[in-house]
Every structure is written in C-alpha cells, then in structure tokens.
Design an enzyme around this catalytic site. Structure first.
Site, PDB file in Angstrom:
ATOM      1  N   HIS A  59       0.827  -1.221   0.000  1.00  0.00           N
ATOM      2  CA  HIS A  59       0.000   0.000   0.000  1.00  0.00           C
ATOM      3  C   HIS A  59       0.859   1.268   0.000  1.00  0.00           C
ATOM      4  O   HIS A  59       0.577   2.238   0.705  1.00  0.00           O
ATOM      5  CB  HIS A  59      -1.017  -0.011   1.149  1.00  0.00           C
ATOM      6  CG  HIS A  59      -0.422  -0.107   2.533  1.00  0.00           C
ATOM      7  ND1 HIS A  59      -1.016  -0.815   3.552  1.00  0.00           N
ATOM      8  CD2 HIS A  59       0.686   0.446   3.084  1.00  0.00           C
ATOM      9  CE1 HIS A  59      -0.313  -0.717   4.662  1.00  0.00           C
ATOM     10  NE2 HIS A  59       0.720   0.061   4.405  1.00  0.00           N
TER      11      HIS A  59
ATOM     12  N   HIS B 149      -1.481   5.174   9.606  1.00  0.00           N
ATOM     13  CA  HIS B 149      -0.183   5.845   9.664  1.00  0.00           C
ATOM     14  C   HIS B 149      -0.335   7.178  10.384  1.00  0.00           C
ATOM     15  O   HIS B 149      -0.065   8.238   9.828  1.00  0.00           O
ATOM     16  CB  HIS B 149       0.367   6.040   8.253  1.00  0.00           C
ATOM     17  CG  HIS B 149       0.546   4.763   7.488  1.00  0.00           C
ATOM     18  ND1 HIS B 149      -0.512   4.104   6.881  1.00  0.00           N
ATOM     19  CD2 HIS B 149       1.640   4.014   7.234  1.00  0.00           C
ATOM     20  CE1 HIS B 149      -0.066   3.003   6.281  1.00  0.00           C
ATOM     21  NE2 HIS B 149       1.236   2.935   6.481  1.00  0.00           N
TER      22      HIS B 149
ATOM     23  N   GLU C  39       4.797  -5.238   8.550  1.00  0.00           N
ATOM     24  CA  GLU C  39       3.454  -5.126   7.982  1.00  0.00           C
ATOM     25  C   GLU C  39       2.963  -6.446   7.394  1.00  0.00           C
ATOM     26  O   GLU C  39       1.755  -6.650   7.251  1.00  0.00           O
ATOM     27  CB  GLU C  39       3.429  -4.047   6.898  1.00  0.00           C
ATOM     28  CG  GLU C  39       3.613  -2.636   7.426  1.00  0.00           C
ATOM     29  CD  GLU C  39       3.630  -1.590   6.319  1.00  0.00           C
ATOM     30  OE1 GLU C  39       3.566  -0.395   6.650  1.00  0.00           O
ATOM     31  OE2 GLU C  39       3.706  -1.965   5.133  1.00  0.00           O
TER      32      GLU C  39
END
Length: 279
Positions: A12, A59, A240
């Site tokens: 992403h 984030h 991640e």
C-alpha cells in the site's frame, strides 16, 4: 449465508496513490507497477464482491501515540479519506457495512479477540491505495468496505500467529452471518522495506518470494515466524506482512493461488500482490 470467496494481498505504498492521482501511471517508472494489477482489476470486477474486509495499518491519521489499538474494526456507515499532510486523496468516500462489521465485532470478541470498535474514523493511504490499485478510479467504490486496522507501527505489534488466528475468527464470523454476501479479505502492507536508519532502502527479494510461497503452502508454519525475523530479513517496516497472515487465516487451507505479482522498486519498497481463491 455470507461466504469468503477470496483473499487478496497487496502493498500500500503512498507514492503509488500519488502517481495515480497525478496521472503518472504511464510513466516508465510506474507503468510496470500498474501493469501488475491489470489481471486483478478484471478478475475482481468479474467476481463482484459485496464486501471487502480490508486489513491495513493506520499511519498516524486516525490513531496516534495517545491511542494505539492492536486491532480496530470500523463499524461506521462511511469513512472519509484522511488528510495526511497534503490534503485528502481525491478518491470516493469509503462506504462501510455496519451490520456485518458489528456482527464480526461481536463474534470475534465473544471468540476472545479484543477488537476496538470504531464508529468514526478517517482512512489513509493504507486503505485507499489498495482500493485504487484494484478498483481503478471510479466515482464510487463498487462494494462496501470494512476497515480492520492492525498496529504494526508502535511496539509491540501482534504476532503473525495472533493475526493468523484472528483471520480464522473472522472466517467463523462471516460464515455465521445470515445475509447472502460475497466477501473478500484483503491483507495489505509490505513487502520488504526500511525507511530510516543505516539500512534505509533495504529490499530482500529472496525473503519476499519465499514468504509468498509459504503463504500458500505453509501458512501455519509461517505464522510462527517471530518479530525479529521480520525486522532482520524484511526491514523495520517489513512487519506489515503479519497483516497478510490475517487474510490467509480467513481462507480455507486449500485456497488456490491464481495470481502473483512482484516488482522492485516502488518508492524504496518491494511491491507484492497475490490472489488466493477459496475452494
């Protein structure tokens, strides 16, 4: 009865979203990245999922160091694109599926997984970039989306095994939902990358490809990989990848790989993408 028809993994990278928004998809640097998603865009359009449970990490848009849920599920009617410092991305508002989201929350919590229930939340590139990669640039996203945020930013993140088992709990929750829905689970983030320190720019192709292989053939063994191996082999942001295991846990053991794409680099990140179809 609702059913999970497939799982999807994808990186992403925020710069991918910027390239899309600025009309740079045909640039020599970016064209190979977007070409790797052409099959998926067509295949997913043919499958017509009703709902995507999209596993991603925030984030510092919806959460901060003041509030760090390990797992958070979005139960709202809609989720606006977040302003990450340069204005929200010019993408549609994400439409949620509150009924299924609340059902998953109830089922998973009673299954002894402590989900944080979020009724208002902006969603950042971790969620919107995968939608853009796999749905293009429509006026409205073609299905409902349930955001499932995982903390992989602030230590301690959940283990791969915890994510794997939460995926199984989500599969049980979906299977117990009465409405006839086609559901996909997307695991996002990764692959190997490190954004700071002496190893900034690290990419480990060998590790990434082996991870993809094991995600199909040996996910239960892969789920036992400790945090230190992710950091050592895939960089500080490689953690991640535990979110891919959450997706894999939601699928049947015999899920079949029908597409794979791997490309280096995309803004100092190794881009990985897979489609696994449930039997």
């Amino acid at each position: 009865m609702a059913r999970i028809i497939a799982g999807v993994t994808t990186s992403h990278v925020p710069a991918i979203g910027a390239a899309l928004d600025q009309g740079r998809t045909a640039d020599p640097y970016w064209a190979p990245v977007f070409a790797g998603y052409e099959f998926a865009r067509q295949w997913i359009a043919e499958q017509k999922p009703d709902v995507v449970v999209l596993v991603y990490n925030d984030h510092a848009s919806a959460f901060s160091l003041e509030l760090i849920p390990t797992f958070a599920i979005g139960c709202a009617e809609s989720f606006a694109p977040a302003d990450e410092g340069w204005g929200p991305r010019p993408v549609p508002v994400v439409e949620g599926h509150p009924a299924l989201a609340w059902h998953i929350a109830q089922s998973a919590i009673l299954d002894e997984f402590d989900l944080t229930i979020v009724n208002r939340m902006d969603v950042d590139h971790g969620l919107t970039v995968p939608l853009s990669l796999l749905f293009g640039q429509p006026q409205r996203w073609p299905c409902k989306v349930i955001p499932l945020a995982v903390n992989v930013v602030q230590y301690p993140p959940p283990t791969g095994n915890r994510c794997w088992n939460l995926g199984k709990a989500i599969a049980r929750a979906v299977a117990s939902y009465d409405e006839d829905l086609k559901v996909m689970v997307w695991g996002t983030g990764g692959m190997s990358h490190q954004l700071q320190g002496p190893r900034a720019g690290l990419i480990n192709r060998e590790f990434d490809l082996a991870f993809m292989d094991r995600l199909v053939a040996d996910p239960e063994g892969l789920a036992k990989m400790p945090h230190v191996d992710y950091v050592r082999e895939a960089g500080s942001e490689g953690i991640e990848l535990v979110m891919w295991l959450l997706m894999r846990g939601a699928l049947a053991p015999a899920a079949r790989e029908i597409h794979r794409f791997y490309h280096v680099p995309a803004s100092n990140t190794a881009v990985g993408h897979m489609i696994l179809e449930n039997p």
